[in-house]
Design an enzyme around this catalytic site. Structure first.
Site, short mmCIF file in Angstrom:
data_model
loop_
_atom_site.label_atom_id
_atom_site.label_comp_id
_atom_site.label_asym_id
_atom_site.label_seq_id
_atom_site.Cartn_x
_atom_site.Cartn_y
_atom_site.Cartn_z
N HIS A 13 44.77 80.23 41.58
CA HIS A 13 43.42 79.97 42.10
C HIS A 13 42.64 81.25 42.37
O HIS A 13 41.42 81.22 42.48
CB HIS A 13 43.47 79.04 43.32
CG HIS A 13 43.88 79.67 44.61
ND1 HIS A 13 45.17 79.98 44.90
CD2 HIS A 13 43.16 80.04 45.70
CE1 HIS A 13 45.23 80.51 46.10
NE2 HIS A 13 44.03 80.56 46.62
N TYR A 14 43.32 82.40 42.39
CA TYR A 14 42.56 83.64 42.55
C TYR A 14 41.65 83.89 41.35
O TYR A 14 40.62 84.54 41.47
CB TYR A 14 43.50 84.83 42.84
CG TYR A 14 43.60 84.98 44.34
CD1 TYR A 14 44.14 83.96 45.10
CD2 TYR A 14 43.08 86.09 45.00
CE1 TYR A 14 44.17 84.03 46.49
CE2 TYR A 14 43.10 86.17 46.38
CZ TYR A 14 43.64 85.14 47.12
OH TYR A 14 43.64 85.20 48.48
N LEU A 15 42.01 83.33 40.20
CA LEU A 15 41.15 83.52 39.02
C LEU A 15 39.86 82.72 39.12
O LEU A 15 38.94 82.91 38.34
CB LEU A 15 41.91 83.13 37.75
CG LEU A 15 43.07 84.06 37.39
CD1 LEU A 15 43.79 83.55 36.16
CD2 LEU A 15 42.57 85.48 37.15
N GLY A 16 39.82 81.79 40.08
CA GLY A 16 38.59 81.02 40.27
C GLY A 16 37.70 81.61 41.34
O GLY A 16 36.60 81.12 41.58
N HIS B 103 48.78 86.26 42.21
CA HIS B 103 47.38 86.55 42.54
C HIS B 103 47.04 88.04 42.35
O HIS B 103 46.04 88.38 41.72
CB HIS B 103 47.07 86.16 43.99
CG HIS B 103 47.37 84.73 44.31
ND1 HIS B 103 47.28 83.72 43.39
CD2 HIS B 103 47.76 84.11 45.48
CE1 HIS B 103 47.59 82.57 43.95
NE2 HIS B 103 47.89 82.77 45.22
C1 BG6 Z 1 48.66 80.69 48.06
C2 BG6 Z 1 49.87 81.19 48.80
O1 BG6 Z 1 48.87 80.71 46.68
O2 BG6 Z 1 47.55 81.51 48.39
C3 BG6 Z 1 49.62 81.23 50.29
O3 BG6 Z 1 50.95 80.33 48.51
C4 BG6 Z 1 48.36 82.01 50.60
O4 BG6 Z 1 50.72 81.78 50.97
C5 BG6 Z 1 47.21 81.51 49.75
O5 BG6 Z 1 48.08 81.82 51.96
C6 BG6 Z 1 45.97 82.36 49.93
O6 BG6 Z 1 44.89 81.75 49.30
P1 BG6 Z 1 43.42 81.95 49.87
O7 BG6 Z 1 42.55 81.32 48.85
O8 BG6 Z 1 43.37 81.25 51.20
O9 BG6 Z 1 43.23 83.41 50.00
#
Ligand code: BG6
Length: 499
Positions: A190-193, A252
């Site tokens: 989801h970091y790519l989004g 990520h």
């Molecule tokens: C998830 C991890 O993929 O990403 C979590 O499993 C983490 O541990 C989370 O807290 C962080 O995502 P975001 O979008 O809240 O920064």
């Protein structure tokens, strides 16, 4: 783009991820008119819940700032049904299939597309992929499968998963004309989004000045940092199996690194972009223990917050790292000798994700002690891009001061909404755009970087160093980062946009 009628089936609908991320994202798309007309969303999970109970769970997690949005959410719920069933029983899948077929009756003749979203633990991943392929695969439309991490524990287990999935669900688009696309996998990171991660390609390749300095001649070091204030509260059982390297760094942070470091893609076509990401990942040798710090949080200094091992769901004496810093090297013409320092941790002093590119000293500088330039891309919270530069201190002297060229989003783009990462990615799936999803060879390359060190940590039971909950992490972190050439500008400097 999907034509015809689309049904979205969320597997693991009663779980945390579905409640906190998947459904809110689907609602965001619905509210903005971005779900295909007539879309039904069917939740499926083991918990036996009435529709009303299921809806009230979704309501608990929905962010509904005003009555208008609340009204829209109630309308959205009319499109969301729920079925409970096991993940390994054909008859349960057949019931689910029946519900999908009923939803499809409402549409006109035409394509009946199905998007399967697996918000599931990895243990049921393969039986579910089989179950849906066997019992729910639409013969009359396009099937897309969204898969969530973790994609294995190391290179071998990730390959095993890949091999099990490959005969069922394909990885690539079928490019031949007239052959309908069928059963395509979308592997989510989801970091790519995230808006600022998507912005990286544009910052780098649509600005002539960055193009000219983006290399080892101008850049001294790069840091990619992920910090969270909360510990593993409640998730300790899950987390302990994986640790922070598998949870955040291998996916990520390495994904961000690959975009920061890749060469210009031939085009924005998803395969061209992913080809370049894989190419740069393959230039990174496995991380060495000498380039790593591991940490585990203990009770906060005031004793009010529990240590990692105080969590009842964590096995006693666990050596699982909740903090890691690792320096990666990229052996290619552009980056040889430039350290890429990845840092991530839970239970730290602040929440932020940022990319910090520190430039070299000014050669032959006549202004003594002038600090280095830095480009900071703040991913969250408070999206921003700022460049730290040396400026004349206004006045009669020639004194210098660190100042910044600052693009803070909430000021510059105050009228514009920044979509949630999951919203952006689910929309990409509906459009059939793979660019922001992880390809199998990319995943393989990422595991190759981290598998040896992960095995070493597990086999040699390497103990992480303690740091107190709510601090900046292990004490030796500053020394570690400085040992790769990072120079802190000055203790006093604070970016004014800092929240
Ligand atoms: C998830 C991890 O993929 O990403 C979590 O499993 C983490 O541990 C989370 O807290 C962080 O995502 P975001 O979008 O809240 O920064």
């Amino acid at each position: 783009q999907l034509t015809g009628l689309t049904t979205i089936i969320v597997l693991g609908a009663s779980g945390d991820l579905a409640k906190k991320k998947t459904y809110p994202a689907l609602f965001g798309l619905y509210r903005n008119g971005l779900l295909p007309e007539g879309t039904t969303i069917i939740g499926y999970a083991r918990s036996s819940l009435s529709l009303q109970e299921f809806h009230s769970r979704l309501l608990d997690f929905a962010k509904l700032p005003n009555d208008q949005i609340k009204g829209q959410f109630m309308e959205f719920l009319k499109h969301c049904t729920y079925i409970s069933g096991q993940y390994d029983k054909d008859e349960d899948y057949r019931r689910l299939n029946k519900a999908v077929e009923e939803a499809e009756l409402t549409g006109e003749d035409g394509n009946k597309n199905r998007v399967f979203y697996m918000a599931l633990p990895p243990s049921v991943f393969i039986p579910v992929a089989h179950g849906i392929k066997k019992n729910l695969y639409s013969a009359k439309g396009i099937n897309r499968l969204i898969v969530e991490k973790p994609f294995g524990m190391d290179l071998e287990s990730s390959r095993k998963l890949g091999r099990a999935l490959a005969p069922l669900w394909k990885e690539e688009e079928v490019c031949l004309p007239f052959v309908p696309e069928k059963g395509i996998t979308y592997r989510i990171d989801h970091y790519l989004g995230k808006e600022m991660v998507k912005n990286l390609l544009i910052i780098r390749f649509a600005n002539v000045f960055f193009g000219a300095i983006w290399n080892r001649q101008s850049i001294s070091n790069v840091q990619i940092t992920f910090k969270e204030k909360i510990g593993t509260e409640g998730r300790g059982g899950y987390f302990d199996e994986f640790g922070i390297i598998r949870d955040v760094m291998q996916n990520h942070l390495l994904q961000i690194l690959s975009i920061v470091a890749m060469e210009r893609p031939l085009s924005l076509n998803s395969e061209d972009v992913r080809d370049e990401k894989v190419r740069v990942l393959r230039c990174i040798p496995p991380v060495k223990m000498d380039d790593v710090i591991l940490g585990q949080y203990t009770k906060s200094e005031d004793g009010t917050k529990p240590g990692y091992l105080d969590d009842k769901t964590v096995p006693p004496g666990s050596n699982c790292p909740t903090f890691a810093a690792a320096t990666l090297w990229i052996n290619n013409e552009r980056w040889e000798g430039v350290p890429f320092i990845l840092k991530c941790g839970k239970a730290l002093n602040e929440q932020k994700t940022e990319i910090r590119v520190q430039f070299q000293n000014v050669p032959g500088n006549v202004f003594k002690n002038a600090p280095r330039n830095e480009l900071v891309i703040r991913v969250q919270p408070g999206e921003a891009v700022y460049m730290k530069m040396t400026n004349k201190l206004p006045g009669l002297s020639m004194d210098t001061v660190i100042s910044e060229l600052d693009l803070t989003y909430h000021r510059r783009f105050s009228e514009l909404n920044i979509p949630d990462a999951y919203e952006a990615l689910i929309l990409d799936v509906l459009k059939g755009d793979h660019s922001n999803f992880v390809r199998n060879d990319e995943l393989d390359a990422a595991w190759k970087v981290f598998t040896p060190i992960l095995h070493q940590i597990d086999n040699e039971k390497i103990n992480p160093v303690p740091y107190a909950y709510g601090t900046r992490g292990p004490e030796k972190l500053d020394e570690f980062v400085a040992s790769y050439g990072f120079k802190r500008a000055s203790e006093e400097y604070n970016w004014p946009g800092r929240q």
